[in-house]
Design a protein around this motif. Sequence first.
Motif, PDB file in Angstrom:
ATOM      1  N   GLN A 216       0.965  -1.329   0.102  1.00 46.77           N
ATOM      2  CA  GLN A 216       0.076  -0.096  -0.085  1.00 46.77           C
ATOM      3  C   GLN A 216       0.797   1.168   0.136  1.00 46.77           C
ATOM      4  O   GLN A 216       0.614   2.047  -0.739  1.00 46.77           O
ATOM      5  CB  GLN A 216      -0.940  -0.094   1.074  1.00 46.77           C
ATOM      6  N   VAL A 217       1.794   1.367   0.721  1.00 47.54           N
ATOM      7  CA  VAL A 217       2.761   2.516   0.956  1.00 47.54           C
ATOM      8  C   VAL A 217       3.406   2.571  -0.398  1.00 47.54           C
ATOM      9  O   VAL A 217       3.578   3.744  -0.720  1.00 47.54           O
ATOM     10  CB  VAL A 217       3.980   2.245   2.073  1.00 47.54           C
ATOM     11  N   LEU A 218       4.144   1.629  -1.018  1.00 46.56           N
ATOM     12  CA  LEU A 218       4.558   1.790  -2.175  1.00 46.56           C
ATOM     13  C   LEU A 218       3.786   2.330  -3.619  1.00 46.56           C
ATOM     14  O   LEU A 218       4.013   3.119  -4.332  1.00 46.56           O
ATOM     15  CB  LEU A 218       5.388   0.275  -2.818  1.00 46.56           C
ATOM     16  N   ALA A 219       2.340   1.872  -3.339  1.00 50.52           N
ATOM     17  CA  ALA A 219       1.484   2.240  -4.397  1.00 50.52           C
ATOM     18  C   ALA A 219       1.139   3.722  -4.190  1.00 50.52           C
ATOM     19  O   ALA A 219       1.198   4.383  -5.085  1.00 50.52           O
ATOM     20  CB  ALA A 219       0.150   1.411  -4.236  1.00 50.52           C
ATOM     21  N   GLN A 220       1.134   4.056  -2.758  1.00 54.64           N
ATOM     22  CA  GLN A 220       0.567   5.411  -2.451  1.00 54.64           C
ATOM     23  C   GLN A 220       1.793   6.435  -2.850  1.00 54.64           C
ATOM     24  O   GLN A 220       1.573   7.693  -3.437  1.00 54.64           O
ATOM     25  CB  GLN A 220       0.278   5.619  -0.941  1.00 54.64           C
ATOM     26  N   ARG A 221       2.937   5.992  -2.964  1.00 52.67           N
ATOM     27  CA  ARG A 221       4.023   6.723  -3.211  1.00 52.67           C
ATOM     28  C   ARG A 221       4.486   6.857  -4.872  1.00 52.67           C
ATOM     29  O   ARG A 221       5.405   7.693  -5.345  1.00 52.67           O
ATOM     30  CB  ARG A 221       5.523   6.176  -2.539  1.00 52.67           C
ATOM     31  N   GLY A 222       3.492   6.040  -5.531  1.00 51.50           N
ATOM     32  CA  GLY A 222       3.923   5.927  -6.815  1.00 51.50           C
ATOM     33  C   GLY A 222       5.026   5.275  -7.392  1.00 51.50           C
ATOM     34  O   GLY A 222       5.615   5.283  -8.424  1.00 51.50           O
ATOM     35  N   VAL A 223       5.337   4.232  -6.437  1.00 50.85           N
ATOM     36  CA  VAL A 223       6.541   3.296  -6.944  1.00 50.85           C
ATOM     37  C   VAL A 223       5.988   2.096  -7.616  1.00 50.85           C
ATOM     38  O   VAL A 223       5.195   1.492  -7.173  1.00 50.85           O
ATOM     39  CB  VAL A 223       7.451   2.864  -5.653  1.00 50.85           C
ATOM     40  N   GLN A 224       6.434   1.823  -8.901  1.00 47.84           N
ATOM     41  CA  GLN A 224       6.022   0.633  -9.722  1.00 47.84           C
ATOM     42  C   GLN A 224       6.776  -0.352  -9.166  1.00 47.84           C
ATOM     43  O   GLN A 224       7.972  -0.431  -9.277  1.00 47.84           O
ATOM     44  CB  GLN A 224       6.302   1.156 -11.325  1.00 47.84           C
ATOM     45  N   VAL A 225       5.723  -1.563  -8.554  1.00 47.18           N
ATOM     46  CA  VAL A 225       6.584  -2.686  -8.300  1.00 47.18           C
ATOM     47  C   VAL A 225       6.511  -3.712  -9.350  1.00 47.18           C
ATOM     48  O   VAL A 225       5.316  -3.988  -9.806  1.00 47.18           O
ATOM     49  CB  VAL A 225       5.828  -3.114  -6.705  1.00 47.18           C
ATOM     50  N   HIS A 226       7.784  -4.230  -9.676  1.00 44.67           N
ATOM     51  CA  HIS A 226       7.699  -5.412 -10.515  1.00 44.67           C
ATOM     52  C   HIS A 226       8.189  -6.786  -9.701  1.00 44.67           C
ATOM     53  O   HIS A 226       9.330  -7.112  -9.523  1.00 44.67           O
ATOM     54  CB  HIS A 226       8.754  -5.311 -11.510  1.00 44.67           C
ATOM     55  N   ALA A 227       7.043  -7.370  -9.359  1.00 50.05           N
ATOM     56  CA  ALA A 227       7.233  -8.815  -8.623  1.00 50.05           C
ATOM     57  C   ALA A 227       7.533  -9.926  -9.517  1.00 50.05           C
ATOM     58  O   ALA A 227       7.118  -9.881 -10.596  1.00 50.05           O
ATOM     59  CB  ALA A 227       6.162  -8.898  -7.661  1.00 50.05           C
ATOM     60  N   HIS A 228       8.529 -10.803  -8.925  1.00 46.86           N
ATOM     61  CA  HIS A 228       8.725 -12.070  -9.594  1.00 46.86           C
ATOM     62  C   HIS A 228       9.272 -11.459 -11.224  1.00 46.86           C
ATOM     63  O   HIS A 228       9.108 -12.126 -12.284  1.00 46.86           O
ATOM     64  CB  HIS A 228       7.607 -12.855  -9.982  1.00 46.86           C
ATOM     65  N   ALA A 229      10.334 -10.533 -11.129  1.00 47.47           N
ATOM     66  CA  ALA A 229      10.821  -9.851 -12.187  1.00 47.47           C
ATOM     67  C   ALA A 229      12.117  -9.930 -11.953  1.00 47.47           C
ATOM     68  O   ALA A 229      13.026  -8.595 -11.663  1.00 47.47           O
ATOM     69  CB  ALA A 229      10.070  -8.676 -12.566  1.00 47.47           C
ATOM     70  N   ALA A 230      13.187 -10.949 -11.924  1.00 48.76           N
ATOM     71  CA  ALA A 230      14.362 -10.970 -11.918  1.00 48.76           C
ATOM     72  C   ALA A 230      15.140 -10.334 -12.942  1.00 48.76           C
ATOM     73  O   ALA A 230      14.800 -10.351 -14.147  1.00 48.76           O
ATOM     74  CB  ALA A 230      15.037 -12.443 -11.757  1.00 48.76           C
ATOM     75  N   VAL A 231      16.137  -9.241 -12.427  1.00 47.34           N
ATOM     76  CA  VAL A 231      16.844  -8.659 -13.576  1.00 47.34           C
ATOM     77  C   VAL A 231      18.029  -9.598 -14.143  1.00 47.34           C
ATOM     78  O   VAL A 231      18.765 -10.261 -13.512  1.00 47.34           O
ATOM     79  CB  VAL A 231      17.405  -7.399 -12.902  1.00 47.34           C
ATOM     80  N   ALA A 232      18.119  -9.301 -15.607  1.00 51.39           N
ATOM     81  CA  ALA A 232      18.809 -10.376 -16.319  1.00 51.39           C
ATOM     82  C   ALA A 232      20.213  -9.692 -17.074  1.00 51.39           C
ATOM     83  O   ALA A 232      20.998 -10.181 -17.350  1.00 51.39           O
ATOM     84  CB  ALA A 232      17.806 -11.227 -17.337  1.00 51.39           C
ATOM     85  N   GLU A 233      19.808  -8.183 -17.003  1.00 46.17           N
ATOM     86  CA  GLU A 233      20.760  -7.646 -18.030  1.00 46.17           C
ATOM     87  C   GLU A 233      20.663  -6.206 -17.594  1.00 46.17           C
ATOM     88  O   GLU A 233      19.628  -5.451 -17.352  1.00 46.17           O
ATOM     89  CB  GLU A 233      20.787  -7.699 -19.377  1.00 46.17           C
TER      90      GLU A 233
END
Length: 762
Positions: A216-233
Motif C-alpha cells: 500500500q505504501v509503495l502504491a501510494q508513493r507511486g513506486v512501480q513494483v515488478h514482483a517476480h521479475a528478476a533482472v537479467a541484464e
Amino acid sequence: MQTPTTPISRDIVLVGGGHSHVVALRHFGMHPLPGVRITLICTDAHTPYSGMLPGYIAGHYTYDEVHIDLCRLCAAVGARFIQAEVTGLDRSARTVQLRGRPDVAYDVVSINTGSTPQTHSVPGATEHVVPVKPITRFNQRWLALLARVRDHAGRTTLAVVGGGAGGVELCLALQYRLREELRGWGREPDALAFHLFSAEGLLPTHNADVQRRFAQVLAQRGVQVHAHAAVAEVESGRLRTADGAWFDADEVVWVTRAVGAAWLQGTGLALDALGFVQVNNCLQSPTDPRVFAAGDVASLPQALEKAGVFAVRMGMPLAKNLARAIQGQALQPYRPQRRWLALISTGDRYAVASRGALGFAGRWVWRWKDLIDQRFMRRFNDYQPRPGMAATASPALPLSAEESQQAISAIAMRCGGCGAKVGATVLSQALSGLQPVANADVLIGLHAPDDAAVVRVPPGQALVHSVDFFRAFVDDPYLFGKIAANHALGDLFAMGARPHTATAVATVPPGLERQVEAVLRQMMTGAVEVLNAAGCTLVGGHTGEGAELALGFAVNGLVDVAPDGSLPGVLRKGGMQPGDVLILTKPLGTGTLMAAHAQLQAKGRWVQAALAHMVHSNQQAAHTLRAHGATACTDVTGFGLLGHLVEMTRPSGVDAHLRLDQLPLLDGAQDCVARGIVSSLQSANVRLRRALRDQEQWGGHPRYPLLFDPQTAGGLLASVPAARASACVAALQAQGYAQACAIGHIAAQGDALAPVVLAAHS
C-alpha cells in the motif's frame, strides 16, 4: 600508542569492522585479557550501522550519527587499529595478508567483513549499478548518485533491484530524500520516477500483513513494483528482466543477495555455495580451529537471514569464544533466536514492526526504532574506559616450555647496557626480509654487516647530517615506521640535500620473541620503504628494549661543493628577501589531533587523514621549491609554524607577514584547539609569542593556537620570489600537495623587535 603492562604473548586479529566485531571490541575493552593484543584491520576508519543507513539516506541522520568510529573505539578499548585492505590468509604462517604492506601475525583470527554485491552474474551490472554492499563503501556511491540526480535535466528514473526488507526500505528512503532535494533545488518532485524489481514477491521473509502494508505504501508513493521479475541484464540507461522486457533506468541501485569476498576463495577454508565462511555453532571454522567468522560472512549450520540483528547478537558469543580459544578452553555454542523483531522504516519517520506473524505500524514505531538505534550507537561512539580498569583474572595462557621461559624473562627485571639489546636471532629474523636500496658508495653495510658501516663520500660533495627520534604515537608499527623515516628525512629535503645513507635506533617493548619480531619487522619494513623511495640506503643501526616502541634515524645527505668551497645547492633558513612570498606545503594540526586522539576526542577520519599527510614525502616539494627559485626553506616540525618561521627571519634580517585565514589546516584541527586540546609541547612553543607584533590583538582568533602546534613530518616552509609564487603553488598542488598555498609575504626589517606581523586576511 598503547603500552601494555603485561608482555604480549598472544594476538587476536579481527578482520573487518562489522557489527559482530564492534560488539566484541567493546567486550574486550570491558574485560581485557592479560598478555593478549587485540588488532582490528579494516579498510575504513568508520563503519556504518545498517539499521540507520536508510535514515541517513532519507536525511534524518548525519554521517557521524550512523557510523561507528572504529579508530576511536579501538583507542578506547586498548586495541590496535590498522587501516588496510585484506587480501588473504596464510594459515600455515598464521598471518593476515594485506595489500601493499607486511602481513599481520595472529594466533586466533576472526572474519566479519560482511558481503559483496553479486553483480558478476548479471551482464552489465558491475559497470552500471550502484551496489548497497559493502555498506562501508556505499556513502561515496550515494553522494555521487545524489549529484547525478541534481545535475540531470528533465525526468529521472531510478530502479531499485531487490524486494527484500533492505531493498524496500532503501527505495522509500531514496524517494523521500530525493523529492525533498528536488524541492530545495527548485524542481518538481514529480520529475522522479521509481521502479522496484524483485525476483520473488515483496518482502518474502515477512508475514502477509507486513507485505500488504508495504504494498500500500509503495502504491501510494507511486513506486512501480515488478514482483517476480528478476533482472537479467543492465545497460547504460536501462535494464532487462528475465522475461525480456526492457525498462528505462537512469540510475540502478542494487540491493540483491550478496556473496562472500573474493579473497576468501584462496584461503582454503570451507565455504558455502555463495562464498561465505562455513562455521559451526561456536562460530569456528571446521577447516581451521584458529579461524572464526561472524555476521553476514558466516554460514552457520542453520540458515540465517543476512540481517544486522543476527550480526549484533553474535558479537558477545564470538568475543567469549575468541577468549576461550586463546586460553585453550572449551568453546560454547551460539544459539540464534528463532524469531526477531524487524523495524522497517518507510522513509518519512514512519515504521512498520514485523515479528513472526505480528505486524503493527505508526510514527511511534519509528520513534521507538530511533530510540533503540541511538542507544545502540552510544554504546560504541561514547564508550569510555572505566577508571582503573585492569585485565580480568583469567587462567594463564597456554604457552610452550620455550615460550614460558621467554615470558618469565620478559617480566623479570630487565638488564641495562648491552643486556637490553634485542636478541640476535629475533633481530636477524625481523630484518631478514628488508632490502635497502643498493648504493655503490656503501662499502660495508647491511649487505655485509660488521661492527660499523663504511660509506664513501663522492668527490666534490659534502655530507649533510641530521638526526630525529621519537616514541610511537600510533598503534600501527608499519605506519609509525614510515612516519619516523619521513620525519627524519625532512631536514635533508629542506636543505636541498640528496638522501644518501641512514642508521636506525629503535626500542621495542619486551615480550615473546614472535611478537617482538613481528613488531620490529612491521616497523622497519615501513621505514625502509620510505628510505628506499628517497634513494637513502639503510646501512645499520641499534635495537634495544624499552618501555615504549620508539624509532629514530641518523640520516646523511649529499650536496655539491663548488671549487671555492661554497655550497651552491644548499637552501638555508637565512636568505629570505623582502617581497618574497611565504609558501607552506602541508596543512597544520598534527599536534592537536594526536593529542585529541589520545583523549578519545578526535574523529577517526581526522586522525587517518593526518597520518596520510605524515607519510607524504617532502622530496618532490623540495625539488619544486628549488625549481621556482626558493630563497630559504625549512621543515615545520616540533617548534610549530611560528617557531620555525622565527628561525628563518632572524638570520635573514627580515620581517614576515602571516595571513591567519590562509593557513592550511587538517580537518578537525581548529575544532580540537577550540576545545582546548593541545599537544604537551604547545606550552613551550607559546613562549615564542613575543615574536608576534600586537599578539594581544590576535589571541582570540580561532587559528591563533595553531601557530604553536608542533608538527610531526610536517610540510616545508619556504620563501619564493613573488613573480614565481603562483606557478610554484600550482606545481605543488599538481604534485599532490593539495593544500599547499601562500600564507604571507616577507618585508624589510622594521624598527619593532617582534619580526612576525599577523593579519586576518589579505
